[in-house]
Design a protein around this motif. Sequence first.
Motif, PDB file in Angstrom:
ATOM      1  N   ILE A  61       0.327  -1.257  -0.340  1.00 24.43           N
ATOM      2  CA  ILE A  61      -0.017  -0.067  -0.121  1.00 24.43           C
ATOM      3  C   ILE A  61       0.838   1.397   0.435  1.00 24.43           C
ATOM      4  N   VAL A  62       0.151   1.905  -0.798  1.00 22.02           N
ATOM      5  CA  VAL A  62       1.423   3.644  -0.646  1.00 22.02           C
ATOM      6  C   VAL A  62       0.796   4.626  -0.795  1.00 22.02           C
ATOM      7  N   MET A  63       0.885   5.389   0.548  1.00 16.43           N
ATOM      8  CA  MET A  63      -0.139   6.457   1.223  1.00 16.43           C
ATOM      9  C   MET A  63       0.094   7.979   0.711  1.00 16.43           C
ATOM     10  N   VAL A  64      -0.377   8.898   0.214  1.00 17.16           N
ATOM     11  CA  VAL A  64      -0.262   9.648  -0.400  1.00 17.16           C
ATOM     12  C   VAL A  64      -0.739  11.303   0.954  1.00 17.16           C
ATOM     13  N   GLY A  65       0.199  11.126   1.230  1.00 15.74           N
ATOM     14  CA  GLY A  65      -0.637  12.530   2.917  1.00 15.74           C
ATOM     15  C   GLY A  65      -0.566  11.577   3.893  1.00 15.74           C
ATOM     16  N   LEU A  66       0.522  11.467   4.771  1.00 16.21           N
ATOM     17  CA  LEU A  66       0.070  10.728   6.257  1.00 16.21           C
ATOM     18  C   LEU A  66      -0.439  11.372   7.450  1.00 16.21           C
ATOM     19  N   ILE A  89       4.955  15.177   2.018  1.00 12.26           N
ATOM     20  CA  ILE A  89       5.905  16.331   1.004  1.00 12.26           C
ATOM     21  C   ILE A  89       5.866  17.573   2.832  1.00 12.26           C
ATOM     22  N   ASN A  90       4.950  17.643   3.267  1.00 13.72           N
ATOM     23  CA  ASN A  90       5.095  18.418   4.277  1.00 13.72           C
ATOM     24  C   ASN A  90       6.766  18.295   5.851  1.00 13.72           C
ATOM     25  N   PRO A  91       7.467  18.300   6.201  1.00 12.67           N
ATOM     26  CA  PRO A  91       8.768  17.714   7.301  1.00 12.67           C
ATOM     27  C   PRO A  91       8.152  17.427   8.530  1.00 12.67           C
ATOM     28  N   ALA A  92       7.102  19.538   8.714  1.00  9.59           N
ATOM     29  CA  ALA A  92       6.486  19.400   9.787  1.00  9.59           C
ATOM     30  C   ALA A  92       6.002  18.694   9.820  1.00  9.59           C
ATOM     31  N   VAL A  93       4.734  18.234   9.425  1.00  7.33           N
ATOM     32  CA  VAL A  93       4.100  16.458   9.381  1.00  7.33           C
ATOM     33  C   VAL A  93       5.040  16.120  10.107  1.00  7.33           C
ATOM     34  N   VAL A 111       8.476   5.804   5.804  1.00  7.32           N
ATOM     35  CA  VAL A 111       8.020   7.200   4.948  1.00  7.32           C
ATOM     36  C   VAL A 111       8.531   8.182   4.648  1.00  7.32           C
ATOM     37  N   VAL A 112       8.338   8.686   3.461  1.00  8.35           N
ATOM     38  CA  VAL A 112       9.511   9.654   2.494  1.00  8.35           C
ATOM     39  C   VAL A 112       8.566  11.030   2.282  1.00  8.35           C
ATOM     40  N   CYS A 113       9.447  11.427   2.782  1.00  6.20           N
ATOM     41  CA  CYS A 113       9.160  13.273   2.717  1.00  6.20           C
ATOM     42  C   CYS A 113       9.652  13.585   1.007  1.00  6.20           C
ATOM     43  N   ALA A 114       8.669  13.708   0.283  1.00  2.83           N
ATOM     44  CA  ALA A 114       8.687  14.051  -1.182  1.00  2.83           C
ATOM     45  C   ALA A 114       7.034  14.084  -1.935  1.00  2.83           C
ATOM     46  N   ASP A 115       7.046  14.778  -2.810  1.00  2.00           N
ATOM     47  CA  ASP A 115       5.859  15.432  -3.821  1.00  2.00           C
ATOM     48  C   ASP A 115       5.427  14.208  -4.459  1.00  2.00           C
ATOM     49  N   GLY A 116       3.934  13.930  -2.970  1.00  2.00           N
ATOM     50  CA  GLY A 116       3.372  11.889  -3.420  1.00  2.00           C
ATOM     51  C   GLY A 116       2.991  12.183  -5.367  1.00  2.00           C
ATOM     52  N   ALA A 117       2.571  13.580  -5.890  1.00  2.00           N
ATOM     53  CA  ALA A 117       2.664  13.273  -7.430  1.00  2.00           C
ATOM     54  C   ALA A 117       3.548  12.565  -8.153  1.00  2.00           C
ATOM     55  N   ASP A 118       4.470  13.418  -7.628  1.00  2.00           N
ATOM     56  CA  ASP A 118       6.153  13.103  -8.423  1.00  2.00           C
ATOM     57  C   ASP A 118       6.363  11.533  -7.987  1.00  2.00           C
ATOM     58  N   PHE A 135      -4.813  16.832   1.453  1.00  4.27           N
ATOM     59  CA  PHE A 135      -5.552  17.728   2.206  1.00  4.27           C
ATOM     60  C   PHE A 135      -4.205  18.423   2.336  1.00  4.27           C
ATOM     61  N   VAL A 136      -4.230  20.051   2.273  1.00  6.01           N
ATOM     62  CA  VAL A 136      -3.668  21.068   3.403  1.00  6.01           C
ATOM     63  C   VAL A 136      -4.922  21.764   3.711  1.00  6.01           C
ATOM     64  N   ALA A 137      -4.717  23.310   4.341  1.00 12.52           N
ATOM     65  CA  ALA A 137      -5.408  23.835   5.231  1.00 12.52           C
ATOM     66  C   ALA A 137      -6.149  24.585   3.540  1.00 12.52           C
ATOM     67  N   ALA A 138      -5.845  24.326   2.417  1.00 17.60           N
ATOM     68  CA  ALA A 138      -6.349  25.591   1.922  1.00 17.60           C
ATOM     69  C   ALA A 138      -7.489  24.356   0.756  1.00 17.60           C
ATOM     70  N   GLY A 139      -7.370  22.900   0.682  1.00 19.35           N
ATOM     71  CA  GLY A 139      -7.903  22.025   1.024  1.00 19.35           C
ATOM     72  C   GLY A 139      -7.060  20.836  -0.425  1.00 19.35           C
ATOM     73  N   LEU A 140      -7.904  20.211  -1.406  1.00 17.28           N
ATOM     74  CA  LEU A 140      -6.770  19.864  -2.167  1.00 17.28           C
ATOM     75  C   LEU A 140      -5.473  20.368  -3.151  1.00 17.28           C
ATOM     76  N   PRO A 141      -4.648  19.619  -2.823  1.00 22.49           N
ATOM     77  CA  PRO A 141      -3.579  20.556  -3.478  1.00 22.49           C
ATOM     78  C   PRO A 141      -3.942  19.779  -5.220  1.00 22.49           C
ATOM     79  N   PRO A 142      -3.783  21.449  -6.466  1.00 21.38           N
ATOM     80  CA  PRO A 142      -4.636  21.152  -7.721  1.00 21.38           C
ATOM     81  C   PRO A 142      -3.909  20.079  -7.862  1.00 21.38           C
ATOM     82  N   ARG A 143      -2.082  19.618  -7.985  1.00 23.62           N
ATOM     83  CA  ARG A 143      -1.807  18.431  -9.092  1.00 23.62           C
ATOM     84  C   ARG A 143      -2.551  17.166  -8.636  1.00 23.62           C
ATOM     85  N   LEU A 144      -2.615  16.789  -6.712  1.00 25.12           N
ATOM     86  CA  LEU A 144      -3.273  15.930  -6.498  1.00 25.12           C
ATOM     87  C   LEU A 144      -4.942  15.568  -7.169  1.00 25.12           C
ATOM     88  N   GLY A 145      -5.360  16.625  -7.362  1.00 26.05           N
ATOM     89  CA  GLY A 145      -6.323  16.208  -9.058  1.00 26.05           C
ATOM     90  C   GLY A 145      -6.569  16.671 -10.561  1.00 26.05           C
TER      91      GLY A 145
END
Length: 258
Positions: A61-66, A89-93, A111-118, A135-145
Amino acid sequence: MTDTPGWDEPFVAELGPLRSLQFDGLTVQSVMSVVEPDALALDYTRAMMGFLLFNPHPRHIVMVGLGGGSLAKYCLRTLPETRFTAVEINPAVIALRDRFGIPSDDDRFRVVCADGADYVRDCEDAPDVLLVDGFVAAGLPPRLGSADFYADCCRALTPGGVLVVNHWAGDSRYAVYAARLREAFDGRVLAIGAEDGDNRISFAVSGPSFPPSRGQVLGRSAALSALHSFDVTDIAQRVLGRLDRMMGRRAGGARIES
């Protein structure tokens, strides 16, 4: 904010026995019960586990977004033969993983720190299940849609693999995302609602084993119910309800919508 523009600074909030990950104090990204840290506290996470009705024995299983790691912890505990890779993608998470009891990396989990789309685009170890909850605070990042991302997901999966996407139905672009997903998977998509918000969980299958028969869903639900702490039957009924509507539209010659 983090040092990298566009990334949100996460924080942990406590409310009685619940611990949550948040970005803005308004929207909860993840919730953990301190008493039952491996339980799935939110219905949308239980709905996402519905992938087991389509593929009950995933190898990887691969999950984008921890997030707070709810799905990762649950899968590691209940699917002992499965490897799990979380891409965040966010090391602070990632830095908050200990606050949510997310285990250390080992042979089964990383856990891999990377852009999920990449990561999905360049993925060489084809997963059986892709979970997308980025998701981020503003919603779904455009690349993930994007259409490219959904096409990459379809290519990355093993034959018969399942993509599970958590969408927010209140997003003004939800219909666009849903249409792109259907196009990428040639219509092999089924979506159900979550009971605790406007989350819409889409299941997209990468091979001809879609849609599953009613008997398959019921049989898998019965087998899984003995192994899992959430109400698998409830999720199965939502899936069957959607399947019935899809088959009704197909029989009537209408275009199938997710």
